[in-house]
Design an enzyme around this catalytic site. Structure first.
Site, PDB file in Angstrom:
ATOM      1  CG  ASP A  47      -1.997  -1.043   1.168  1.00 36.27           C
ATOM      2  OD1 ASP A  47      -2.336  -1.479   0.057  1.00 36.27           O
ATOM      3  OD2 ASP A  47      -2.512  -1.415   2.243  1.00 36.27           O
ATOM      4  CE1 TYR A  75       3.367  -7.158   4.124  1.00 35.69           C
ATOM      5  CE2 TYR A  75       2.826  -9.438   4.658  1.00 35.69           C
ATOM      6  CZ  TYR A  75       2.995  -8.438   3.724  1.00 35.69           C
ATOM      7  OH  TYR A  75       2.800  -8.700   2.391  1.00 35.69           O
ATOM      8  CG  ASP A  89      -5.238   2.601   5.290  1.00 38.55           C
ATOM      9  OD1 ASP A  89      -6.141   3.470   5.326  1.00 38.55           O
ATOM     10  OD2 ASP A  89      -4.593   2.357   4.256  1.00 38.55           O
TER      11      ASP A  89
END
Length: 305
Positions: A47, A75, A89
């Site tokens: 992203d 991650y 997010d």
């Protein structure tokens, strides 16, 4: 006659430590320009606000991208508890809030339900296609979509730290197609408090680690210089999860023409996917069948590439 693609015939990988604020495609385009490469692609989108490993394939290395995409990835991310957003997010609009804050014990207990083979619904703002159109495009128009759940393998998901009551830092190792934003969203639902991703960093992707990555600013600074070439990693790193066999000279010639070729191998099963080399240089990827490799991808490497 089609237009000839400009640039150098270079093959290999450049591992970029992607900064926040750039799309993965923007990074790839900059790398391609900086190395004057005729072909480039990446092995797994990040992203725009995410940072960390973005493995950029150049030239013939683009043929190995699927094998890196299929590999495990790690991650390190922070979730904001008590708030749900429309993008899952911190870039999105807050659409749900809660005063509830789970304990560390509650979080650790809930994480166990997200390990192993799970089903995951991608975020509304994602690149999945709905009736031929990207979901994020329809979401931007205010449309709420039914997105089918997809299988995901999560090898591990652990709580690393609890900076404060509103935040939790997690680490996840998962397979292809995982959305960290969906993990945060669904974890918030299980905990009864809503949640979204606040910060996200990819630590490694298959054989590529952020420790060996080059900062994006360095890519720009060293553009079009031999110093940037020195950061290139060999094509065969993209095949690290596959067994290697050795082609005979005659077998390599046949393989390069797309035909089955004789290889020397031991311990391989009939039908196993592997890659063949000759004198240390990758020749092809394919299926091993009774002393021959049946190629699915052939590498057309120039000397020294």
């Amino acid at each position: 006659m089609g237009r000839r693609r400009k640039g150098r015939d270079i093959s290999g990988w450049l591992v970029v430590d992607k900064p926040a604020g750039l799309t993965s495609n923007a990074v790839v385009n900059k790398v391609r320009w900086a190395l004057d490469a005729n072909k480039a692609g990446h092995a797994g989108t990040l992203d725009p606000e995410a940072t960390g490993v973005l493995a950029v394939a150049l030239g013939e290395a683009t043929k190995t991208v699927p094998f890196v995409t299929d590999a495990l990835k790690a991650y390190d991310f922070v979730i904001r508890l008590g708030q749900g957003t429309n993008t899952d997010d911190a870039e999105g609009e807050v659409i749900a809030t809660s005063d509830a804050r789970p304990s560390d014990h509650d979080i650790k207990e809930a994480l166990q339900g997200f390990v192993g083979d799970i089903e995951q619904v991608p975020p509304q703002f994602s690149a999945v296609k709905i009736d031929g159109e990207r979901a994020y495009k329809r979401a931007r128009d205010g449309e709420a979509m039914e997105i089918a759940a997809r299988p995901l393998f999560v090898e591990s998901l652990i709580l690393l730290d609890r900076p404060d009551a509103d935040h939790a830092r997690l680490e996840m190792v998962c397979g292809k197609g995982g959305y960290v934003r969906s993990i945060a969203r669904d974890l918030g639902r299980v905990l009864g408090c809503h949640a979204h991703v606040d910060h996200l960093r990819r630590l490694w992707s298959g054989p590529f680690d952020v420790a060996e990555g080059i900062a994006f600013a360095e890519v720009e600074r060293l553009a079009r210089t031999p110093e940037l070439d020195a950061y290139l990693l060999p094509l065969e790193l993209g095949l690290a999860d596959l067994p290697e066999v050795h082609a005979t000279a005659e077998g390599a010639t046949r393989l390069r023409h797309g035909n089955p070729g004789m290889v020397i191998a031991s311990g391989l099963e009939y039908g196993e996917t592997c890659w063949a080399s000759l004198n240390g240089q990758p020749v092809a990827v394919g299926t091993f069948r009774g002393g021959e490799l049946h190629p699915s991808r052939v590498f057309n490497l120039t000397e020294g590439a």
